[in-house]
Design a protein around this motif. Structure first.
Motif, mmCIF file in Angstrom:
data_model
loop_
_atom_site.group_PDB
_atom_site.id
_atom_site.type_symbol
_atom_site.label_atom_id
_atom_site.label_comp_id
_atom_site.label_asym_id
_atom_site.label_seq_id
_atom_site.Cartn_x
_atom_site.Cartn_y
_atom_site.Cartn_z
ATOM 1 N N LYS A 195 0.853 -1.204 0.000
ATOM 2 C CA LYS A 195 0.000 0.000 0.000
ATOM 3 C C LYS A 195 0.880 1.243 0.000
ATOM 4 C CE LYS A 195 -4.248 -1.727 1.249
ATOM 5 N NZ LYS A 195 -5.448 -1.477 0.537
ATOM 6 N N SER A 196 0.450 2.283 -0.723
ATOM 7 C CA SER A 196 1.162 3.559 -0.622
ATOM 8 C C SER A 196 0.534 4.359 0.516
ATOM 9 C CB SER A 196 1.072 4.318 -1.943
ATOM 10 O OG SER A 196 -0.272 4.601 -2.265
ATOM 11 N N GLN A 197 1.181 5.474 0.864
ATOM 12 C CA GLN A 197 0.699 6.255 2.000
ATOM 13 C C GLN A 197 0.089 7.564 1.531
ATOM 14 O OE1 GLN A 197 1.165 5.223 5.381
ATOM 15 N NE2 GLN A 197 1.667 3.310 4.353
ATOM 16 N N ASP A 198 -0.918 8.030 2.281
ATOM 17 C CA ASP A 198 -1.457 9.359 2.018
ATOM 18 C C ASP A 198 -0.582 10.365 2.752
ATOM 19 O OD1 ASP A 198 -3.624 8.397 0.560
ATOM 20 O OD2 ASP A 198 -4.733 7.987 2.399
ATOM 21 N N LEU A 199 0.539 10.735 2.138
ATOM 22 C CA LEU A 199 1.497 11.566 2.847
ATOM 23 C C LEU A 199 1.058 13.018 2.889
ATOM 24 C CD1 LEU A 199 4.588 9.979 1.180
ATOM 25 C CD2 LEU A 199 3.882 9.670 3.540
ATOM 26 N N ALA A 200 1.474 13.707 3.968
ATOM 27 C CA ALA A 200 1.199 15.137 4.044
ATOM 28 C C ALA A 200 1.900 15.824 2.886
ATOM 29 C CB ALA A 200 1.700 15.694 5.369
ATOM 30 N N GLY A 201 1.231 16.761 2.268
ATOM 31 C CA GLY A 201 1.842 17.496 1.171
ATOM 32 C C GLY A 201 1.681 16.840 -0.177
ATOM 33 N N SER A 202 1.193 15.596 -0.202
ATOM 34 C CA SER A 202 0.976 14.957 -1.492
ATOM 35 C C SER A 202 -0.350 15.436 -2.071
ATOM 36 C CB SER A 202 0.952 13.439 -1.339
ATOM 37 O OG SER A 202 -0.206 13.046 -0.641
ATOM 38 N N ILE A 203 -0.485 15.293 -3.381
ATOM 39 C CA ILE A 203 -1.723 15.711 -4.047
ATOM 40 C C ILE A 203 -2.517 14.458 -4.390
ATOM 41 C CG2 ILE A 203 -2.641 16.883 -6.078
ATOM 42 C CD1 ILE A 203 -0.024 18.495 -6.152
ATOM 43 N N GLN A 204 -3.831 14.524 -4.280
ATOM 44 C CA GLN A 204 -4.671 13.395 -4.691
ATOM 45 C C GLN A 204 -5.727 13.878 -5.657
ATOM 46 O OE1 GLN A 204 -6.393 11.112 -1.557
ATOM 47 N NE2 GLN A 204 -4.436 10.614 -0.638
ATOM 48 N N GLU A 205 -5.788 13.224 -6.810
ATOM 49 C CA GLU A 205 -6.847 13.541 -7.765
ATOM 50 C C GLU A 205 -7.364 12.239 -8.338
ATOM 51 O OE1 GLU A 205 -8.462 16.135 -8.470
ATOM 52 O OE2 GLU A 205 -7.266 17.655 -7.471
ATOM 53 N N ASP A 206 -8.637 12.209 -8.699
ATOM 54 C CA ASP A 206 -9.218 11.000 -9.253
ATOM 55 C C ASP A 206 -9.228 11.034 -10.778
ATOM 56 O OD1 ASP A 206 -10.237 8.482 -8.900
ATOM 57 O OD2 ASP A 206 -12.313 9.144 -8.901
ATOM 58 N N ALA A 207 -9.416 12.210 -11.355
ATOM 59 C CA ALA A 207 -9.564 12.310 -12.801
ATOM 60 C C ALA A 207 -8.190 12.258 -13.475
ATOM 61 C CB ALA A 207 -10.265 13.610 -13.161
ATOM 62 N N SER A 208 -8.040 11.363 -14.468
ATOM 63 C CA SER A 208 -6.739 11.181 -15.110
ATOM 64 C C SER A 208 -6.276 12.452 -15.813
ATOM 65 C CB SER A 208 -6.816 10.035 -16.116
ATOM 66 O OG SER A 208 -7.094 8.842 -15.437
ATOM 67 N N LEU A 225 -0.547 6.943 -14.714
ATOM 68 C CA LEU A 225 -1.642 7.133 -15.656
ATOM 69 C C LEU A 225 -1.819 5.889 -16.510
ATOM 70 C CD1 LEU A 225 -0.834 10.680 -17.059
ATOM 71 C CD2 LEU A 225 -2.889 10.070 -15.794
ATOM 72 N N ALA A 226 -3.053 5.693 -16.997
ATOM 73 C CA ALA A 226 -3.285 4.645 -17.983
ATOM 74 C C ALA A 226 -2.582 5.038 -19.276
ATOM 75 C CB ALA A 226 -4.774 4.485 -18.230
ATOM 76 N N LEU A 227 -2.174 4.013 -20.062
ATOM 77 C CA LEU A 227 -1.384 4.284 -21.268
ATOM 78 C C LEU A 227 -2.107 5.229 -22.224
ATOM 79 C CD1 LEU A 227 0.328 0.914 -22.243
ATOM 80 C CD2 LEU A 227 1.032 2.688 -20.645
ATOM 81 N N SER A 228 -3.456 5.173 -22.233
ATOM 82 C CA SER A 228 -4.194 6.019 -23.168
ATOM 83 C C SER A 228 -4.044 7.502 -22.836
ATOM 84 C CB SER A 228 -5.673 5.637 -23.170
ATOM 85 O OG SER A 228 -6.163 5.559 -21.862
ATOM 86 N N TYR A 229 -3.595 7.840 -21.640
ATOM 87 C CA TYR A 229 -3.453 9.238 -21.255
ATOM 88 C C TYR A 229 -2.037 9.777 -21.456
ATOM 89 C CZ TYR A 229 -8.119 9.546 -19.321
ATOM 90 O OH TYR A 229 -9.476 9.582 -19.176
ATOM 91 N N LEU A 230 -1.107 8.921 -21.881
ATOM 92 C CA LEU A 230 0.278 9.382 -22.031
ATOM 93 C C LEU A 230 0.393 10.323 -23.227
ATOM 94 C CD1 LEU A 230 2.308 6.109 -21.397
ATOM 95 C CD2 LEU A 230 1.534 7.828 -19.778
#
Lengths: 313, 311
Positions: A195-208, A225-230
């Motif tokens: 599992k990764s951590q929800d670190l302070a100062g990190s950004i979280q977004e759901d939309a690719s 990102l999914a390959l289609s978004y590269l």
């Protein structure tokens, strides 16, 4: 005169609302009889009729949307509604019978756990495509390749500067996904193994799209990102020296990928079955699936089960 | 209007009794219509509250989450092996973004309404008011995108940090709540009895003295009502804030560090969780907290309104 018209409108509205309400109440328990009745196939001539809803994963939605439009153009007796809403919503709704197809980025068993495990058993899995993910960085960090251990150190906050993983002297900015995200679950399971951590100062977004924008603009940023978004605005880094490409995924060399699932409650029949068959046909798999940046399911030389065990086909 | 007339010619019954019945019928129809609307409204509001409360209270009643942990806990890790639900970071984020947004928007909005009512009523009414009202019509996703494309890069280059955070959220929100504050303040200033102002001028006060010592103190409760409604609007805004605030579930050390709000965590996670799971129900608990906060804001507005009436 005016008043009576208004009165009539109000009554009609009230009745419509009441009708909707009672329908929803029925749907809570099991599959609504009217919906399943409307799906009954007219198999005599080989063509089908009916209407159904496919809801769930936003990552799979563009593909289902495009294919359903093509399918409806061919079969005018079939009407398909595609609703985005997230994998969890799609799975809950198909298990409750509110919709006929639940789109999901993850296996139903991974979402419907503990008390809901029974629900997962009633669902039938249809794997329609494969989506692969790559770690992406801002263009200025100067790193081409990251090993699994390096990624784990970055995403758990042990390494906070790019110079520790061979890049330039710059602070690492994490662009993660929310804890419930299917994309994050896939990346954690197959790229990090933890599992990764929800670190302070990190950004979280759901939309690719937002993730790509933030990674491309924020100095020192890393996300996935999914390959289609590269595209050219960001840099996809190799994983353990393997480039994230459709061929490497299909041959099993690149491990960070997941199935896109379309779940039905019980075996599908009628229009739903016909649509799922069409989804898996060569026409769609070699056409729309590849075109939209997914990997065709029939190209995969390896397969994977719920527990993540990979075997050759 | 045609219907009763044509009926009276066709109807052989005596016209007088028919007229009385028509009045009664009209009375009854009007009453039934209004009552039906009110009933529908009450039922809708009531069912929303019941629905959110029933979902939102489940974690506390049957899933072993304590209310104290939810309200004062610092760690939010819903998908861990032993899930932890501490919502304090969200509460801090929601309150600080909306309060800072109000601090930015209140002086702007109140000054704009003074300009529109006292200083240049004609230009104000024909140019400034439509311009500010236009702000209310812009969809929040547009605000979010502008925030992400303009404000976040600007803050990133000007201040230490990544640009996202409470400050970016507050700036976006301040523009969004400006119309609310301005239009309520303008209404309050316009409805001030003219005698008060004229009396002040007659005593030899300048325009500024009249504004600062007569108009503003008298309308203060109404101005505050506008500000509180603005805060309530900022508190409930989800999409625009979610796009610029960063969404790390932590209390940030500065205004330019990734933070999160109640609304943004709900919109980010609701679709990804399955109905009935602990994570999903915990999100409903956050929605319940949000609802209670909104009720509180409405309550404050009512208190302020009572003060307006008394003065």
């Amino acid at each position: 005169m005016k008043k009576s018209v208004l009165l009539l409108i109000t009554f009609v509205l009230a009745l419509t609302l009441a009708a909707c309400g009672s329908k929803n109440a029925n749907n809570g328990g099991s599959a609504s009889p009217s919906e399943s009745a409307s799906q009954s196939a007219d198999n005599a001539g080989g063509d089908v009729s009916g209407s159904f809803i496919a809801s769930g994963s936003t990552a799979l939605q563009p593909l289902v949307q495009q294919v359903s439009e093509k399918y409806m153009a061919k079969n005018d007796k079939v009407s398909i509604q595609v609703q985005p809403g997230g994998s969890g919503a799609g799975l809950s709704q198909v298990a409750e019978g509110t919709v006929q197809i639940g789109n999901s980025d993850v296996f139903a068993e991974e979402k419907l756990k503990d008390a809901d495990a029974e629900k997962a058993k009633s669902l039938v899995d249809h794997q329609v495509a494969v989506v692969a993910m790559a770690a992406v960085t801002n263009k200025d960090v100067g790193v081409d390749n990251l090993t699994k251990d390096q990624l784990v150190s970055i995403f758990t906050g042990k390494v906070t500067n790019w110079k520790d993983v061979g890049g330039k002297d710059e602070k690492i900015v994490l662009v993660n996904r929310p804890a419930s995200s299917g994309t994050r679950a896939t990346f954690e399971k197959y790229a990090l193994g933890t599992k990764s951590q929800d670190l302070a100062g990190s950004i979280q977004e759901d939309a690719s799209g937002t993730v790509r924008k933030l990674v491309s603009e924020t100095p020192g940023a890393i996300g996935y990102l999914a390959l289609s978004y590269l595209d050219d605005s960001i840099k996809a880094v190799q994983y353990e020296g393997v480039e994230a490409s459709a061929d490497n995924v299909a041959s099993g060399k690149y491990p960070v990928w997941a199935y896109e699932h379309m779940y039905t409650k019980g075996e599908p029949e009628g229009a739903v079955k016909a649509f799922l068959d069409y989804m898996l046909s060569d026409e769609v798999q070699n056409g729309d699936v590849t075109e939209l940046g997914y990997i065709a399911i029939n190209k995969m030389q390896v397969k994977r089960d719920v527990d993540g065990n990979v075997s050759n086909k | 209007m045609n219907l009763p007339e044509s009926r009276s010619t066709a109807d052989p019954a005596p016209p007088q009794t028919g007229k009385i019945a028509k009045h009664h019928l009209e009375e009854w129809r009007g009453k039934a219509y209004v009552y039906l609307c009110v009933l529908l409204l009450v039922v809708i509001i009531f069912s929303i509250v019941v629905f959110i409360a029933s979902r939102g209270l489940t974690p506390f009643i049957s899933q072993g989450v304590s209310i104290k942990e939810m309200l004062f806990g610092l760690k939010w890790a819903p998908e861990d092996d032993t899930p932890v639900f501490g919502a304090l970071p969200f509460l801090v984020g929601s309150f600080s973004t909306s309060l800072i947004a109000a601090l930015i928007a209140a002086p702007l909005g109140i000054c704009a309404s003074i300009f529109m009512t006292e200083i240049m009523p004609k230009t104000g009414k024909s140019v400034l008011q439509p311009a500010i009202e236009l702000l209310a019509g812009i969809p929040s996703v547009v605000y979010g995108f502008v925030g992400l494309s303009v404000i976040v890069p600007f803050l990133r280059h000007t201040f230490p940090g990544q640009g996202v955070g409470i400050m970016a959220g507050a700036i976006v929100l301040s523009v969004m709540i400006l119309p609310t504050i301005t239009s309520i303040a303008t209404d309050a200033l316009r409805s001030l009895p003219a005698g008060l102002k004229e009396g002040s001028y007659a005593l030899g006060a300048t325009r500024w003295q009249t504004i600062a010592r007569i108009i503003l103190p008298t309308t203060m409760p109404a101005l505050l009502t506008g500000v509180v409604l603005g805060i309530a609007r900022a508190f409930g805004e989800a999409l625009a804030v979610q796009m610029v605030i960063g969404n790390a579930p932590h209390i940030p050390h500065s205004l330019f560090e990734s933070a999160t709000t109640l609304t943004s965590i709900i919109t980010l996670s609701m679709g990804n969780t399955t109905t009935g799971s602990l994570h999903n129900n915990a999100l409903w608990s956050l929605a319940l907290i949000l609802l209670i906060m909104t009720f509180l804001f409405v309550f404050i507005v009512r208190l302020l309104e009572r003060r307006v009436k008394r003065s």
